[in-house]
Design a protein around this motif. Structure first.
Motif, short mmCIF file in Angstrom:
data_model
loop_
_atom_site.label_atom_id
_atom_site.label_comp_id
_atom_site.label_asym_id
_atom_site.label_seq_id
_atom_site.Cartn_x
_atom_site.Cartn_y
_atom_site.Cartn_z
N ARG A 137 1.03 -1.07 -0.17
CA ARG A 137 -0.36 -0.28 0.52
C ARG A 137 0.58 1.27 0.22
NH1 ARG A 137 -2.93 2.95 4.04
NH2 ARG A 137 -1.83 1.59 5.59
N ASN A 138 1.98 1.65 0.81
CA ASN A 138 3.31 2.63 0.15
C ASN A 138 4.20 2.35 0.18
OD1 ASN A 138 0.83 4.42 1.82
ND2 ASN A 138 1.35 2.77 3.84
N LYS A 139 4.70 1.00 0.37
CA LYS A 139 6.12 1.18 -0.45
C LYS A 139 5.60 -0.42 -1.08
CE LYS A 139 7.16 -1.25 3.65
NZ LYS A 139 7.88 -1.25 5.01
N PRO A 140 6.64 -0.50 -1.85
CA PRO A 140 6.41 -2.08 -2.67
C PRO A 140 7.17 -3.17 -2.19
CG PRO A 140 8.34 -0.43 -4.41
CD PRO A 140 7.94 0.61 -2.55
N ALA A 141 6.08 -4.48 -1.74
CA ALA A 141 6.03 -5.35 -1.37
C ALA A 141 6.82 -6.49 -1.67
CB ALA A 141 4.95 -6.42 -1.19
N LYS A 142 8.16 -6.55 -1.22
CA LYS A 142 9.73 -7.62 -1.40
C LYS A 142 8.85 -8.58 -1.37
CE LYS A 142 13.08 -4.44 0.45
NZ LYS A 142 14.37 -4.71 1.43
N VAL A 143 8.48 -9.33 -2.23
CA VAL A 143 8.19 -10.82 -2.33
C VAL A 143 8.82 -11.74 -2.47
CG1 VAL A 143 6.92 -12.30 -3.79
CG2 VAL A 143 6.08 -9.90 -4.03
N ILE A 144 10.10 -11.73 -3.31
CA ILE A 144 11.10 -12.76 -3.14
C ILE A 144 12.43 -11.91 -2.57
CG2 ILE A 144 12.21 -14.61 -4.61
CD1 ILE A 144 10.09 -15.18 -6.11
N GLY A 145 13.25 -12.43 -2.69
CA GLY A 145 14.99 -11.92 -1.75
C GLY A 145 14.89 -12.29 -0.40
N GLU A 146 16.58 -11.55 -0.41
CA GLU A 146 17.27 -12.09 1.32
C GLU A 146 16.21 -11.92 1.79
OE1 GLU A 146 21.22 -11.77 3.35
OE2 GLU A 146 21.42 -10.67 1.10
N THR A 147 15.64 -10.38 2.07
CA THR A 147 14.44 -10.15 3.25
C THR A 147 12.87 -9.78 3.02
OG1 THR A 147 15.09 -7.70 2.58
CG2 THR A 147 16.90 -8.60 3.77
N ALA A 148 13.56 -11.16 1.80
CA ALA A 148 11.57 -10.31 1.79
C ALA A 148 10.84 -11.93 2.53
CB ALA A 148 11.74 -10.75 0.01
N LEU A 149 9.67 -11.71 1.62
CA LEU A 149 8.57 -12.22 2.57
C LEU A 149 8.85 -14.06 1.88
CD1 LEU A 149 5.41 -12.25 3.57
CD2 LEU A 149 4.32 -12.37 2.16
#
Length: 320
Positions: free
Chosen positions: A217-229
């Motif tokens: 909603r307010n920033k890109p959602a991290k989906v796949i990555g070292e610190t992502a979901l």
């Protein structure tokens, strides 16, 4: 240097290959269409059209299938990530496809662990489309099939050579001199492919669309990555953008970036031009190219953004 406009592949312009893989004649799998959008992909057929040949560290592709059509069990040595653009899809895995399964709805994304046999089936009522991100410039060098897929294919006239090329007996093709058939995995070799419990897969490798929309909603959602979901380092990062995720102003990435709209219409601006990206379109942005991105009209808007990282393409990250 080419214009951004030259690196947009429109959904309606996608060119399918119906003979991309060994199961192309096998009943239940003989109606699937394979698309290679950016990079070489993993097709086993010389008929495969590649829309953008640039090597950026990962490949973008897609699979289109009518209802009840399935993709046979296979394995990859680098990342295979799918998000559902259209329809409802059942993903299943294991030596016989019975270790686990789940149903993915539109917008859901699945980072499939390397080294497991996986397949997928359109269980919706209409033609479905899943978009794919494959790790590595050569997408891991191809796929490994379970023995029963190779046996069924041979019964229907398709033989995969040990050189990774398909030969269609129905077209009068045979294995060239000196090229043997691709050997099937032995029982001992098959034991190296894990039967991953469904709770592990759903918890660590699946992200649901509406959860990502809330996070974006307010920033890109991290989906796949070292610190992502979904914590992984496959050689690329994936984010979901929606309205309000980023400001509508010019910026540039220092690595190749691919824009893949999921919902709504997105205005893409760059020095000297602008266009609208629509669901199913794919756009490659080169490093250092200033551009701006924003939904062009009201309503639901979402877009997957994939960016190259310095991590090598390889097995699913053990830190997960």
């Amino acid at each position: 240097m080419s214009n951004i406009q030259d690196r947009i592949v429109r959904y309606g312009d996608l060119k399918p290959c119906k003979t991309a893989f060994i199961d192309a004649h096998t009943p239940g799998s003989d109606q699937k269409e394979n698309f290679t959008i950016i990079g070489g992909g993993v097709s086993e057929s010389p008929d495969q059209h590649v829309h953008i040949t640039d090597q950026i560290g990962f490949n973008i592709g897609a699979a289109g299938q009518p209802p009840k059509c399935r993709n046979s069990l296979h394995s990859h040595t680098t990342a295979e990530v799918f998000f559902v653009l259209k329809g409802r899809w059942r993903f299943f895995w294991g030596r016989y496809g019975t270790a686990g399964e789940f149903v993915a709805e539109e917008g859901d994304i699945f980072n499939i662990p390397t080294g497991i046999f996986r397949g997928f089936e359109n269980i919706g009522t209409d033609y479905g489309m899943i978009m794919a991100i494959l790790g590595g410039d050569d997408a891991g060098g191809g796929v490994t099939w379970v023995p029963q897929v190779i046996e069924e294919a041979r019964d229907h006239g398709l033989v995969l050579g040990e050189n990774g090329t398909l030969y269609d007996n129905k077209k009068g093709e045979t294995l060239p001199d000196g090229v043997g058939p691709m050997p099937a995995l032995s029982e001992d070799e098959l034991k190296a492919y894990p039967e991953v419990p469904v709770e592990n897969v759903v918890r660590g490798y699946v992200a649901r669309y509406w959860d990502l929309m809330a996070l974006a909603r307010n920033k890109p959602a991290k989906v796949i990555g070292e610190t992502a979901l979904l914590r992984d380092k496959p050689g690329f990062e994936v984010e979901l953008l929606t309205r309000g995720s980023i400001p509508d102003e010019m910026y540039a990435h220092d690595k190749p970036t691919v824009l893949m709209p999921m919902r709504g219409h997105w205005k893409l601006r760059w020095q000297g031009g602008e266009t609208i990206l629509n669901p199913g379109d794919t756009c490659l942005i080169n490093p250092g190219e200033a551009h701006a991105l924003a939904p062009s009209m009201t309503g639901e808007a979402s877009l997957y953004r994939v960016t190259t990282t310095n991590d090598p393409a390889g097995l699913t990250w053990a830190g997960n």
